[in-house]
Structure formats: structure tokens, C-alpha cells
Design a protein around this motif. Structure first.
Motif, PDB file in Angstrom:
ATOM      1  N   UNK A   1       0.825  -1.212   0.000  1.00 30.73           N
ATOM      2  CA  UNK A   1       0.000   0.000   0.000  1.00 30.73           C
ATOM      3  C   UNK A   1       0.858   1.260   0.000  1.00 30.73           C
ATOM      4  N   UNK A   2       1.948   1.225   0.748  1.00 35.21           N
ATOM      5  CA  UNK A   2       2.856   2.380   0.764  1.00 35.21           C
ATOM      6  C   UNK A   2       3.410   2.658  -0.638  1.00 35.21           C
ATOM      7  N   UNK A   3       3.718   1.569  -1.343  1.00 32.96           N
ATOM      8  CA  UNK A   3       4.294   1.721  -2.681  1.00 32.96           C
ATOM      9  C   UNK A   3       3.233   2.194  -3.674  1.00 32.96           C
ATOM     10  N   UNK A   4       2.033   1.635  -3.582  1.00 36.43           N
ATOM     11  CA  UNK A   4       0.963   1.993  -4.511  1.00 36.43           C
ATOM     12  C   UNK A   4       0.482   3.430  -4.306  1.00 36.43           C
ATOM     13  N   UNK A   5       0.501   3.890  -3.061  1.00 35.03           N
ATOM     14  CA  UNK A   5      -0.032   5.218  -2.728  1.00 35.03           C
ATOM     15  C   UNK A   5       1.066   6.221  -2.391  1.00 35.03           C
ATOM     16  N   UNK A   6       2.233   6.017  -2.963  1.00 38.36           N
ATOM     17  CA  UNK A   6       3.369   6.889  -2.685  1.00 38.36           C
ATOM     18  C   UNK A   6       3.046   8.341  -3.050  1.00 38.36           C
ATOM     19  N   UNK A   7       3.298   9.250  -2.127  1.00 37.10           N
ATOM     20  CA  UNK A   7       3.068  10.674  -2.375  1.00 37.10           C
ATOM     21  C   UNK A   7       1.670  11.144  -2.026  1.00 37.10           C
ATOM     22  N   UNK A   8       0.738  10.216  -1.807  1.00 30.74           N
ATOM     23  CA  UNK A   8      -0.637  10.591  -1.449  1.00 30.74           C
ATOM     24  C   UNK A   8      -0.751  10.795   0.058  1.00 30.74           C
ATOM     25  N   UNK A   9      -1.651  11.706   0.487  1.00 28.31           N
ATOM     26  CA  UNK A   9      -1.828  11.923   1.933  1.00 28.31           C
ATOM     27  C   UNK A   9      -2.410  10.684   2.603  1.00 28.31           C
ATOM     28  N   UNK A  10      -1.917  10.356   3.815  1.00 27.72           N
ATOM     29  CA  UNK A  10      -2.381   9.178   4.557  1.00 27.72           C
ATOM     30  C   UNK A  10      -3.148   9.619   5.790  1.00 27.72           C
ATOM     31  N   UNK A  11      -4.227   8.883   6.088  1.00 27.19           N
ATOM     32  CA  UNK A  11      -4.998   9.168   7.301  1.00 27.19           C
ATOM     33  C   UNK A  11      -4.195   8.788   8.548  1.00 27.19           C
ATOM     34  N   UNK A  12      -3.350   7.769   8.403  1.00 25.62           N
ATOM     35  CA  UNK A  12      -2.553   7.306   9.537  1.00 25.62           C
ATOM     36  C   UNK A  12      -1.249   6.715   9.034  1.00 25.62           C
ATOM     37  N   UNK A  13      -0.158   7.025   9.694  1.00 23.22           N
ATOM     38  CA  UNK A  13       1.152   6.494   9.324  1.00 23.22           C
ATOM     39  C   UNK A  13       1.694   5.609  10.438  1.00 23.22           C
ATOM     40  N   UNK A  14       2.171   4.431  10.061  1.00 23.42           N
ATOM     41  CA  UNK A  14       2.775   3.522  11.041  1.00 23.42           C
ATOM     42  C   UNK A  14       4.050   4.152  11.578  1.00 23.42           C
ATOM     43  N   UNK A  15       4.190   4.293  12.891  1.00 27.77           N
ATOM     44  CA  UNK A  15       5.413   4.878  13.446  1.00 27.77           C
ATOM     45  C   UNK A  15       6.621   3.979  13.200  1.00 27.77           C
ATOM     46  N   UNK A  16       7.780   4.595  13.044  1.00 21.22           N
ATOM     47  CA  UNK A  16       9.056   3.894  12.848  1.00 21.22           C
ATOM     48  C   UNK A  16       9.024   2.967  11.635  1.00 21.22           C
ATOM     49  N   UNK A  17       8.265   3.365  10.608  1.00 18.66           N
ATOM     50  CA  UNK A  17       8.243   2.593   9.357  1.00 18.66           C
ATOM     51  C   UNK A  17       9.600   2.726   8.662  1.00 18.66           C
ATOM     52  N   UNK A  18      10.200   1.669   8.132  1.00 23.97           N
ATOM     53  CA  UNK A  18       9.700   0.288   8.006  1.00 23.97           C
ATOM     54  C   UNK A  18      10.161  -0.658   9.111  1.00 23.97           C
ATOM     55  N   UNK A  19      10.787  -0.115  10.181  1.00 22.18           N
ATOM     56  CA  UNK A  19      11.383  -0.973  11.211  1.00 22.18           C
ATOM     57  C   UNK A  19      10.327  -1.827  11.905  1.00 22.18           C
ATOM     58  N   UNK A  20       9.234  -1.203  12.368  1.00 16.51           N
ATOM     59  CA  UNK A  20       8.208  -1.947  13.114  1.00 16.51           C
ATOM     60  C   UNK A  20       7.551  -3.061  12.282  1.00 16.51           C
ATOM     61  N   UNK A  21       7.101  -2.774  11.054  1.00 18.98           N
ATOM     62  CA  UNK A  21       6.503  -3.872  10.285  1.00 18.98           C
ATOM     63  C   UNK A  21       7.494  -4.974   9.924  1.00 18.98           C
ATOM     64  N   UNK A  22       8.765  -4.635   9.746  1.00 19.02           N
ATOM     65  CA  UNK A  22       9.779  -5.674   9.477  1.00 19.02           C
ATOM     66  C   UNK A  22       9.944  -6.571  10.703  1.00 19.02           C
ATOM     67  N   UNK A  23      10.019  -5.951  11.885  1.00 14.08           N
ATOM     68  CA  UNK A  23      10.124  -6.726  13.128  1.00 14.08           C
ATOM     69  C   UNK A  23       8.896  -7.613  13.324  1.00 14.08           C
TER      70      UNK A  23
END
Length: 271
Positions: free
Chosen positions: A241-263
């Protein structure tokens, strides 16, 4: 089906009710328990055949305790302010559950030795309550467990149908038109609720009629295992989703991306 207002009310009442016996065991166990907490061996239940400790199995067994975080996401479309309330609910919920589980385990270890805890199995909380409060203690704990089961069922019945409902909105299921039907009176996805109820009744009937083939315990164990695949799919989906919607405004951003989702992904793979 009659509205999330009533489902939320049941959830709040059952949550508060089940915390009462837990708090009682924690407080009195920590004050009056006579057993040493540390240095006891409880690895017997999670040993591999070669005698090594299987930490993954220990973590897998705790899944249902922390599964609420994923259930919350299914309700985000019905929240007034999901950008603020969803991450806050997740953080407070997981922190509270973690604290409660750690405290209840410490209290039980102060009341019962490790050998007794292993032998009592799922009845260990009731046995700890008997030591602390006598025969009435076990009854209070059992009532608390029943209330807890009702609360868990209520939470899952409220949240799970939102998944096929969202899929039906995108036309991804057979009979999507019926599944995505929303009651104009109650504003709930009655179509999805009905389908999920029918599927549940079928599985229950099969498990009761053919217990050796459709073993309920085995089904629950397989479910826990499979859920982790869906967790990992969600984590991978975040990158997509991050790749598909690159540059578009997000309602919510995962903190410490991409570290947290990788972990999170690595943790799921380990389990």
C-alpha cells in the motif's frame, strides 16, 4: 445485529466484571503468597522431542490473549475519529492486557509452586483462588471465566463479520450483494452477520456430530497457527500500500516505518 451501541455496552460490562476476580487474585496473591517466584522450571510444556525449549510454542499459546489489536481494525470504519482513537485503543489495550497477564502470573507463582501449576493446567487460577479465599474463591473465578468467555464471544461476533462485509463491498465473495447488506434501521452489516452465523452453526454441528473428524480442540489449534499467516499478509500489505499510494496523503502512518513492520513480519515468521 441490533447495533454496536449495545454490543459495546456488553463489552464494557464484561471487561470490568472479569477484571474483579483477576485483581483480587493479584492483590491477595502478592500480599499473602509464600512461594518463591524465581528459579522455578516451567518449560516442561514447551519442550521439543530432543529436550530443547520451544519458545515459539509458548508465544503461540498466548495469541488469544492479545488478538484484540487486529479485531479493533475491523471497526475502524465505524469509529468517529479512527486516526486518533484506533492507535490509542490498540496501545492502551495491549499495555493493559500485558500488565494484567504479567501480574496474574506473578501472583499465581507466589501462591503455587511450578509443579502444581503444571499439574493443574487450565484450572490453575481456580486452584490459586481456593488457596487464597477457600472454596468460594474457585466459584468466583469460574464465574469470572464465564463472563470472560461471553465478553470474548461478544467482541468476536461484533468484529469478525466486518471482514467478509468489507470483502463483499469490493465484490470479492460469492453472493457479495447479500453479504454487504446493511440494516437501514440498525446500521449494522446484517448480511455478513447472517452468513458468519450459518457457517459457525455448520462447524459446531459437524464437531458435535463427528467429534473424531471435526475435533474442536484441533480446529482451534489450527486456527491459531493460520491466523499468523494472515498477520504476515497484513504486514506485507502495508509495504504494498505504501508503494501503490506513494506521495498521497495518509490518514494514519505507522510509526518507525519500516522498522516496526519488518520486526512484526520476522516475529510472525519465527512463530
Amino acid at each position: 445485529m441490533v447495533g454496536t451501541y449495545y454490543a459495546n455496552a456488553v463489552q464494557n460490562v464484561t471487561t470490568l466484571a472479569k477484571l474483579i476476580p483477576i485483581i483480587a487474585i493479584v492483590v491477595f496473591g502478592l500480599i499473602y503468597g509464600q512461594v518463591g517466584i524465581f528459579g522455578q522450571d516451567v518449560t516442561e510444556l514447551i519442550l521439543n522431542k530432543d529436550g530443547t525449549v520451544n519458545f515459539g510454542r509458548a508465544v503461540l499459546a498466548t495469541l488469544f490473549a492479545y488478538d484484540g489489536w487486529i479485531m479493533l481494525t475491523t471497526m475502524s470504519g465505524e469509529m468517529k475519529n479512527p486516526q486518533k482513537h484506533l492507535p490509542l485503543a490498540m496501545f492502551i489495550g495491549i499495555l493493559t492486557v500485558t500488565l494484567v497477564y504479567v501480574l496474574i502470573n506473578v501472583a499465581i507463582f507466589k501462591v503455587l509452586p511450578a509443579s502444581d501449576i503444571l499439574s493443574f493446567g487450565n484450572n490453575v487460577s481456580a486452584e490459586a483462588a481456593i488457596v487464597l479465599f477457600g472454596g468460594i474463591g474457585a466459584k468466583i473465578v469460574n464465574i469470572g471465566l464465564i463472563v470472560s468467555i461471553i465478553g470474548t464471544l461478544n467482541g468476536k461476533v461484533m468484529t469478525f463479520p466486518r471482514i467478509p462485509f468489507a470483502m463483499a463491498q469490493d465484490g470479492l465473495l460469492p453472493g457479495s450483494k447479500g453479504i454487504r447488506y446493511v440494516s437501514p434501521r440498525f446500521e449494522t452489516p446484517i448480511g455478513a452477520h447472517t452468513v458468519m452465523s450459518i457457517l459457525t452453526l455448520i462447524i459446531l454441528t459437524l464437531s458435535l456430530t463427528f467429534p473424531t473428524v471435526f475435533d474442536a480442540d484441533y480446529l482451534s489449534e489450527i486456527t491459531i497457527f493460520i491466523i499468523y499467516f494472515f498477520y504476515m499478509a497484513a504486514f506485507i500489505g502495508l509495504f504494498i500500500l505504501r508503494r501503490q499510494n506513494k506521495g498521497k496523503p495518509r490518514a494514519f502512518s505507522v510509526p518507525l516505518y519500516p522498522v516496526l513492520p519488518i520486526l512484526a513480519l520476522l516475529g510472525g515468521m519465527f512463530i
